[in-house]
Design a protein around this motif. Structure first.
Motif, mmCIF file in Angstrom:
data_model
loop_
_atom_site.group_PDB
_atom_site.id
_atom_site.type_symbol
_atom_site.label_atom_id
_atom_site.label_comp_id
_atom_site.label_asym_id
_atom_site.label_seq_id
_atom_site.Cartn_x
_atom_site.Cartn_y
_atom_site.Cartn_z
ATOM 1 N N LEU A 1 19.430 31.585 31.502
ATOM 2 C CA LEU A 1 20.394 30.736 30.794
ATOM 3 C C LEU A 1 21.078 31.567 29.709
ATOM 4 O O LEU A 1 20.408 32.159 28.853
ATOM 5 N N GLU A 2 22.406 31.602 29.757
ATOM 6 C CA GLU A 2 23.100 32.331 28.689
ATOM 7 C C GLU A 2 23.196 31.461 27.446
ATOM 8 O O GLU A 2 23.586 30.290 27.509
ATOM 9 N N ILE A 3 22.850 32.059 26.319
ATOM 10 C CA ILE A 3 22.947 31.376 25.031
ATOM 11 C C ILE A 3 24.185 31.913 24.308
ATOM 12 O O ILE A 3 24.392 33.126 24.233
ATOM 13 N N ASP A 4 25.006 31.014 23.824
ATOM 14 C CA ASP A 4 26.214 31.373 23.066
ATOM 15 C C ASP A 4 25.788 31.932 21.712
ATOM 16 O O ASP A 4 25.193 31.239 20.904
ATOM 17 N N LEU A 5 26.100 33.203 21.489
ATOM 18 C CA LEU A 5 25.724 33.814 20.204
ATOM 19 C C LEU A 5 26.919 33.884 19.260
ATOM 20 O O LEU A 5 26.964 34.709 18.344
ATOM 21 N N GLY A 6 27.917 33.048 19.533
ATOM 22 C CA GLY A 6 28.977 32.864 18.538
ATOM 23 C C GLY A 6 30.224 33.703 18.719
ATOM 24 O O GLY A 6 31.069 33.745 17.824
ATOM 25 N N ILE A 7 30.360 34.361 19.881
ATOM 26 C CA ILE A 7 31.553 35.200 20.028
ATOM 27 C C ILE A 7 32.706 34.462 20.704
ATOM 28 O O ILE A 7 33.764 35.036 20.930
ATOM 29 N N GLY B 1 28.149 40.789 20.801
ATOM 30 C CA GLY B 1 29.272 41.642 20.421
ATOM 31 C C GLY B 1 28.886 42.542 19.268
ATOM 32 O O GLY B 1 27.696 42.813 19.037
ATOM 33 N N PHE B 2 29.897 42.953 18.531
ATOM 34 C CA PHE B 2 29.658 44.049 17.584
ATOM 35 C C PHE B 2 30.384 43.838 16.279
ATOM 36 O O PHE B 2 30.192 44.568 15.319
ATOM 37 N N ALA B 3 31.239 42.801 16.213
ATOM 38 C CA ALA B 3 32.166 42.658 15.092
ATOM 39 C C ALA B 3 31.552 43.038 13.751
ATOM 40 O O ALA B 3 31.913 44.045 13.147
ATOM 41 N N ALA B 4 30.592 42.248 13.288
ATOM 42 C CA ALA B 4 30.098 42.443 11.924
ATOM 43 C C ALA B 4 29.058 43.553 11.842
ATOM 44 O O ALA B 4 28.437 43.752 10.814
ATOM 45 N N SER B 5 28.872 44.284 12.943
ATOM 46 C CA SER B 5 27.847 45.323 12.901
ATOM 47 C C SER B 5 28.450 46.666 12.519
ATOM 48 O O SER B 5 27.800 47.693 12.575
ATOM 49 N N ALA B 6 29.719 46.653 12.114
ATOM 50 C CA ALA B 6 30.417 47.923 11.870
ATOM 51 C C ALA B 6 30.257 48.445 10.451
ATOM 52 O O ALA B 6 30.582 49.591 10.177
ATOM 53 N N ASP B 7 29.734 47.626 9.559
ATOM 54 C CA ASP B 7 29.726 48.037 8.149
ATOM 55 C C ASP B 7 28.457 48.796 7.767
ATOM 56 O O ASP B 7 27.763 48.434 6.826
ATOM 57 N N GLY B 8 28.181 49.828 8.494
ATOM 58 C CA GLY B 8 27.052 50.674 8.135
ATOM 59 C C GLY B 8 25.774 50.272 8.844
ATOM 60 O O GLY B 8 25.677 49.192 9.428
ATOM 61 N N ARG C 1 19.286 42.348 14.721
ATOM 62 C CA ARG C 1 18.062 41.546 14.570
ATOM 63 C C ARG C 1 18.385 40.062 14.714
ATOM 64 O O ARG C 1 17.659 39.313 15.364
ATOM 65 N N ALA C 2 19.518 39.646 14.131
ATOM 66 C CA ALA C 2 19.907 38.230 14.226
ATOM 67 C C ALA C 2 20.124 37.840 15.691
ATOM 68 O O ALA C 2 19.795 36.723 16.111
ATOM 69 N N GLU C 3 20.660 38.768 16.473
ATOM 70 C CA GLU C 3 20.848 38.511 17.905
ATOM 71 C C GLU C 3 19.495 38.265 18.575
ATOM 72 O O GLU C 3 19.310 37.288 19.302
ATOM 73 N N GLY C 4 18.570 39.184 18.318
ATOM 74 C CA GLY C 4 17.237 39.035 18.912
ATOM 75 C C GLY C 4 16.564 37.743 18.462
ATOM 76 O O GLY C 4 15.986 37.003 19.272
ATOM 77 N N GLU C 5 16.679 37.443 17.174
ATOM 78 C CA GLU C 5 16.019 36.245 16.648
ATOM 79 C C GLU C 5 16.598 34.973 17.254
ATOM 80 O O GLU C 5 15.856 34.032 17.567
ATOM 81 N N ALA C 6 17.907 34.943 17.413
ATOM 82 C CA ALA C 6 18.546 33.753 17.992
ATOM 83 C C ALA C 6 18.058 33.529 19.419
ATOM 84 O O ALA C 6 17.813 32.388 19.830
ATOM 85 N N LEU C 7 17.904 34.608 20.163
ATOM 86 C CA LEU C 7 17.466 34.461 21.554
ATOM 87 C C LEU C 7 15.993 34.078 21.635
ATOM 88 O O LEU C 7 15.604 33.233 22.452
ATOM 89 N N VAL C 8 15.177 34.686 20.780
ATOM 90 C CA VAL C 8 13.743 34.337 20.772
ATOM 91 C C VAL C 8 13.583 32.871 20.386
ATOM 92 O O VAL C 8 12.787 32.132 20.987
ATOM 93 N N SER C 9 14.363 32.443 19.426
ATOM 94 C CA SER C 9 14.285 31.050 18.991
ATOM 95 C C SER C 9 14.747 30.109 20.106
ATOM 96 O O SER C 9 14.134 29.050 20.349
ATOM 97 N N LEU D 1 39.766 38.572 25.577
ATOM 98 C CA LEU D 1 39.659 39.393 26.776
ATOM 99 C C LEU D 1 38.456 40.314 26.637
ATOM 100 O O LEU D 1 38.347 41.072 25.664
ATOM 101 N N TRP D 2 37.549 40.232 27.597
ATOM 102 C CA TRP D 2 36.463 41.192 27.721
ATOM 103 C C TRP D 2 36.653 41.826 29.091
ATOM 104 O O TRP D 2 37.576 41.465 29.823
ATOM 105 N N GLU D 3 35.766 42.753 29.443
ATOM 106 C CA GLU D 3 36.031 43.448 30.711
ATOM 107 C C GLU D 3 36.134 42.510 31.906
ATOM 108 O O GLU D 3 37.000 42.673 32.755
ATOM 109 N N GLU D 4 35.228 41.547 31.979
ATOM 110 C CA GLU D 4 35.202 40.654 33.143
ATOM 111 C C GLU D 4 35.378 39.193 32.749
ATOM 112 O O GLU D 4 35.092 38.309 33.542
ATOM 113 N N HIS D 5 35.795 38.945 31.540
ATOM 114 C CA HIS D 5 35.997 37.580 31.062
ATOM 115 C C HIS D 5 37.384 37.453 30.432
ATOM 116 O O HIS D 5 37.763 38.286 29.609
ATOM 117 N N GLY D 6 38.086 36.400 30.816
ATOM 118 C CA GLY D 6 39.299 36.021 30.104
ATOM 119 C C GLY D 6 39.041 34.673 29.454
ATOM 120 O O GLY D 6 38.599 33.731 30.131
#
Lengths: 348, 348
Positions: free
Chosen positions: A114-120, A154-161, A170-178, B288-293
């Motif tokens: 089951l895919e969980i929406d992680l907010g992207i 995704g990666f958006a907010a992971s760019a600041d160092g 970690r938040a990604e992992g925690e959301a999925l474990v939860s 747009l992602w590689e396989e998602h619109g």
């Protein structure tokens, strides 16, 4: 490339998570074999037609992290399941019913995640009550066996160092474990929790309960993962070879590599154009046409002349590779191997 | 598509200019044959490897509107000139010398066109004294015959309505005619003045002295030429077929067509994403992602369900076609032909 494979394999072993590389990055069965030899559990792919190519080459343990719903694709999926160990994705009742019916008609059982929406803002079910309700309905459908949850943040907010990237992963992992815990609490036997992409894989994998990570770009790196600090420039292992065809101004050179060579994928970092020169990261591909890349020259590259060869690091390695027929493997400045990009363009 | 070919052919005939379509748009020899049958003089291409594919199919009158300078490409160019009527491009002394030497060594003479910089910051020589000086040096080189000038002005300022586009296109034609006059004034026998792209081709072609136009996208159209008003939505003749795979929110649907199907080429009009639904232009591919619109649904499309098929108009037809193996030709809702995109990925 081989050291990137090894580095990820070692890091994941230390964290105690399995690696299931996303092979959309390379689309080359021979490279998947190197990843499997380094300890990967299997591979990840999106489309059924990609998986067919890898199965033809004997690589049969595949997680299709993608919602297959079109009748023709379902038919191919069921046929493929006869010769490969497939795990599929669902994120809606309607999609799960289509998958269930196809599996039932084909006389097979399919493992689903089951895919969980992680907010992207892409695919995935919302965690909590919606995911639980959907998971229960999936579990009640014939010919599907719900084994786990997965997500992509995704990666958006992971760019600041490094600290921000660590926290984001970690938040990604925690959301999925939860989310997995929620499903277990209603009695569903969830054993798989699959996270990650190159920027988040290791921090997500460090969360107890995450069982698997799915990095892709780590194999080669590209301007985007370097800009973000997820890999070092020295680790980049894929370059587009180009030739300077015009020197119209002192600070500008034009090369024969444009969007049909590099892809027109944007930079994750504003103002960084479409790639940079491997020999001089201050020289950026600032303009891009189909067959022209316009370089804004850094100081070290002002001497470039018509006919000179350059190596360009594209923004996004996955999109760039998909434009080409072959990868040339070089070790110690010598060509060692040529690989056909066998699953190039497989979008069905 | 056939009516787009005919419309351009008729308009050009009325203006008294030749059409030399840019075949990078389609990369399909069979389509080039339809364009030639409608009266096109020959075709335009960028790379030598593209021209080889068309020559293999018997299409031998090619203007390579591109600076060929790499040794391997020059070698292939000279070999190809043995079996095709090629015209090549130059914009620098260094490049012209490389071309001249290759032609001389190969025992052939090459027709060349001098590219004039029309201000887009790409290739081309500056009009006036620099172009004259360069042209004289080219004319003095062995085995090259300078026959004309060409340029590409892009489309930026041609988006603000028909009058602006007309003015922009005319300025393109006038700049090239003027550059040709400059060269004639120093005694060079310039007979060819080649202008245009789909948005500018007809206004440029209306300028007395322009001899040829090189439109490409007019064949199919795409979201960008429609956004700009250079073609009407009803004229668009290329669609990516996709399937809705997820309906995560009321105003959002996700389809199985991403950057590996549509290309990630940006919109010429800000805020228009990466394409629109043919059935509902208010529904845009905003993510747009590689396989998602990710579709942001207009009112008319809120009822889309998982499994539904949709037709998407991509931003840029040339980039989109290059991602695929085949084009399916449909007339009156019936599949009439399947064409292999034979020159796909030919970037050498």
């Amino acid at each position: 490339m081989t050291s990137n494979i090894e580095r990820m394999a070692v890091a994941a072993r230390e964290l105690g998570v399995r690696v299931r590389p996303h092979a959309k990055t390379h689309k080359v069965p021979e490279i998947a074999r190197l990843q499997l030899a380094a300890g990967a559990t299997g591979i990840t792919l999106a489309k059924v037609s990609e998986a067919e190519v890898f199965a033809d080459a004997g690589i049969e343990n595949v997680f299709l992290a993608y919602q297959v719903v079109a009748p023709a694709a379902l038919e191919r999926l069921v046929r493929l399941a006869g010769r490969a160990k497939l795990r599929c994705a669902v994120d809606s009742c309607a999609g799960a019913e289509l998958l269930s019916r196809a599996a039932k008609d084909g006389g097979i059982e399919l493992e689903v995640m089951l895919e969980i929406d992680l907010g992207i803002g892409r695919t995935g079910a919302r965690a909590g009550a919606p995911a639980c309700e959907l998971a229960q309905r999936i579990a009640d459908l014939p010919s599907l066996r719900l084994v786990g949850v997965y997500g992509f943040r995704g990666f958006a907010a992971s760019a600041d160092g490094p600290a921000a990237r660590e926290a984001w992963g970690r938040a990604e992992g925690e959301a999925l474990v939860s989310a997995a815990e929620d499903l277990r609490s209603i009695g569903l036997p969830i054993t798989e929790v699959s996270a990650g992409s190159t920027p988040t894989a290791l921090p997500a994998g460090s969360v107890p309960g995450v069982t698997e990570i799915r990095p892709g770009q780590y194999l080669f790196g590209c301007a985007n993962v370097v800009a973000q600090g997820a890999m070092q420039a020295e680790q980049v292992a894929l370059f587009a070879q180009a030739t300077v065809i015009s020197r119209p101004a002192d600070d500008r050179a034009v090369v024969d590599a444009g969007s049909k060579t590099l892809s027109s994928d944007a930079s994750w970092q504003p103002g960084r154009g479409f790639g940079y020169l491997a020999s001089d990261p201050a020289t950026l591909v600032m303009g891009l046409w189909e067959e022209h890349g316009v370089l804004r020259l850094g100081e070290r590259s002002k001497g470039l002349r018509v006919g000179d060869r350059v190596s360009i690091v594209p923004n996004h390695v996955c999109s760039a590779i998909n434009l080409h027929e072959r990868l040339i493997g070089v070790r110690d400045d010598r060509i060692e191997v040529t690989w056909k990009i066998a699953a190039r363009g497989r979008i069905e």
